[in-house]
Design a protein around this motif. Sequence first.
Motif, PDB file in Angstrom:
ATOM      1  N   GLY A  10       0.831  -1.202   0.000  1.00  0.00           N
ATOM      2  CA  GLY A  10       0.000   0.000   0.000  1.00  0.00           C
ATOM      3  C   GLY A  10       0.864   1.250   0.000  1.00  0.00           C
ATOM      4  O   GLY A  10       2.036   1.229  -0.407  1.00  0.00           O
ATOM      5  N   GLN A  13       0.101   7.904   4.058  1.00  0.00           N
ATOM      6  CA  GLN A  13      -0.236   9.311   4.033  1.00  0.00           C
ATOM      7  C   GLN A  13       0.215   9.954   5.342  1.00  0.00           C
ATOM      8  O   GLN A  13      -0.074   9.439   6.433  1.00  0.00           O
ATOM      9  N   ALA A  26       0.164   2.766  11.498  1.00  0.00           N
ATOM     10  CA  ALA A  26       0.286   2.888  10.045  1.00  0.00           C
ATOM     11  C   ALA A  26       1.747   2.805   9.627  1.00  0.00           C
ATOM     12  O   ALA A  26       2.096   2.125   8.654  1.00  0.00           O
ATOM     13  N   GLU A  48      -2.077   7.453   7.880  1.00  0.00           N
ATOM     14  CA  GLU A  48      -2.880   6.436   7.209  1.00  0.00           C
ATOM     15  C   GLU A  48      -2.021   5.524   6.342  1.00  0.00           C
ATOM     16  O   GLU A  48      -1.099   5.983   5.660  1.00  0.00           O
ATOM     17  N   TRP A  50      -2.923   3.128   3.205  1.00  0.00           N
ATOM     18  CA  TRP A  50      -4.006   2.839   2.261  1.00  0.00           C
ATOM     19  C   TRP A  50      -3.741   1.511   1.559  1.00  0.00           C
ATOM     20  O   TRP A  50      -2.622   1.235   1.119  1.00  0.00           O
ATOM     21  N   SER A  59      -2.484   0.807  -4.543  1.00  0.00           N
ATOM     22  CA  SER A  59      -1.619  -0.307  -4.156  1.00  0.00           C
ATOM     23  C   SER A  59      -0.977  -0.925  -5.396  1.00  0.00           C
ATOM     24  O   SER A  59      -1.494  -0.813  -6.518  1.00  0.00           O
ATOM     25  N   LYS A 101      -7.943   0.712   5.133  1.00  0.00           N
ATOM     26  CA  LYS A 101      -6.922   1.583   5.705  1.00  0.00           C
ATOM     27  C   LYS A 101      -6.566   1.160   7.130  1.00  0.00           C
ATOM     28  O   LYS A 101      -7.364   0.535   7.836  1.00  0.00           O
ATOM     29  N   LEU A 103      -5.520   3.578  10.340  1.00  0.00           N
ATOM     30  CA  LEU A 103      -5.392   4.963  10.784  1.00  0.00           C
ATOM     31  C   LEU A 103      -4.719   4.993  12.145  1.00  0.00           C
ATOM     32  O   LEU A 103      -5.029   4.176  13.020  1.00  0.00           O
ATOM     33  N   GLU A 139     -18.403   4.521   6.115  1.00  0.00           N
ATOM     34  CA  GLU A 139     -17.154   3.954   6.645  1.00  0.00           C
ATOM     35  C   GLU A 139     -17.379   3.237   7.964  1.00  0.00           C
ATOM     36  O   GLU A 139     -18.317   3.533   8.713  1.00  0.00           O
ATOM     37  N   THR A 288     -12.517   0.890   6.992  1.00  0.00           N
ATOM     38  CA  THR A 288     -12.942   0.450   5.671  1.00  0.00           C
ATOM     39  C   THR A 288     -14.051   1.374   5.207  1.00  0.00           C
ATOM     40  O   THR A 288     -14.911   1.771   5.995  1.00  0.00           O
ATOM     41  N   ASP A 293     -12.602   9.700  -1.302  1.00  0.00           N
ATOM     42  CA  ASP A 293     -11.818  10.530  -0.394  1.00  0.00           C
ATOM     43  C   ASP A 293     -12.535  11.858  -0.159  1.00  0.00           C
ATOM     44  O   ASP A 293     -11.903  12.886   0.071  1.00  0.00           O
TER      45      ASP A 293
END
Length: 417
Positions: A10, A13, A26, A48, A50, A59, A101, A103, A139, A288, A293
Amino acid sequence: MTSKVFSIVGGVQSYDWGKIGSKSKAAQFASKGGIPNFTIDNFKPYAELWMGTHPTVPSHLASTNETLSSYIASSPESLIGPNVLNAFPSAQKGNLPFLFKILAIGKALSIQAHPHKELAEKLHAERPDLYKDPNHKPEMAIALTPFTALCGFRPPPQIATFLSVVPEFASLIPPTILTSFQAVSSLPPSNPELKAALRDVFAALMTAPAEEVKNRLSMLVGRYKSGGWVEEEEDVKDWAVKLDEQFPSDIGVFCVYVLNIVKLKPGEAIFLGAGEPHAYLEGDIVETMATSDNVLRAGLTPKVRDVPNLVSSLTYTAADPSHHIVYPTASPKSPNTLIYDPPIPEFVVSKTNLGGGDTDALESVEGPSIAIVTGGSAKIGELDVAEGSVVFVGAGEEVAVQAGNAGLEVFRAFVEA
């Protein structure tokens, strides 16, 4: 022949609210998950990780560095499956319906909500620079560590109580709106008159003059720090002080009086549909969402705020925190697996825990899935995996799993139509 079980990597961020350096799950998982040239900077926030096909952070296959979306698009029938392709036509181009993700929240995210599909399409057409796709973003968050969030509107009688005992909060609401809300606060939460009154209170709060907000917050935090609070403020005072330290003079601090404070233990989960206000405050989670975004923000952020669209898009559903809890159920196929199934078609998440040396399987599902190892190690199919490893599993594949000596914890996001 198309491989249907393979390792992917992945992308990370870095946002200001992320946990710093190796304190971030993360970053921990990214450093062990094969991301090329990634090393942890212990002075940098990592927010994050991803995993998916969203073009912002796509990815890649670990073996070839081809994007996951490109690989899926080369054989969608095999990897996505016919039922999911029929339900989500964009999957023909390699787009998964979900984004997976990790987080790591070191300080509060913004007061935010996500638009429903029609609004997302409208916002994307009007402001593609800000709203980068036309999709909605329901989410689900599953706690990896103790996790705290603001989540959905409080029951109206609680808000009415705060308006009665917190003068700094009440003074930001015009008297006519305040009186109208207090008069209807005991009505059933579904009552249209109550929903309209709650909307008026929230809109007035979010548009209060900045100088007045600054003055009232100074008074409020000063009162709390000097020990001046009543019993009804006991559970919110510390968060009001902490959020003001993180975001001085920000109107979002007052949202502790209108939104539920939800505390989750590891393994517990919440779901947020379109139009539900929330803000993650601290902790590490598996998140999830539908592949999007898009975020409407209104407080606790240095980013662009879109108060008019946020206020107009909310459902104004007011309920206690249990309204948002997702209760997992045992998998009918495996005693080691829990299933988290929110009320939307884009994704389901499972969590599998195995003891040292135990065997099981990632059961066959009709659509694609992505799994991340969050603890221990294992053999998944022919792949040797450990904490941070991410695996894609194509539609219809059952994959044998044998845990390593330290056992295994693995989360898996998938879609079935």
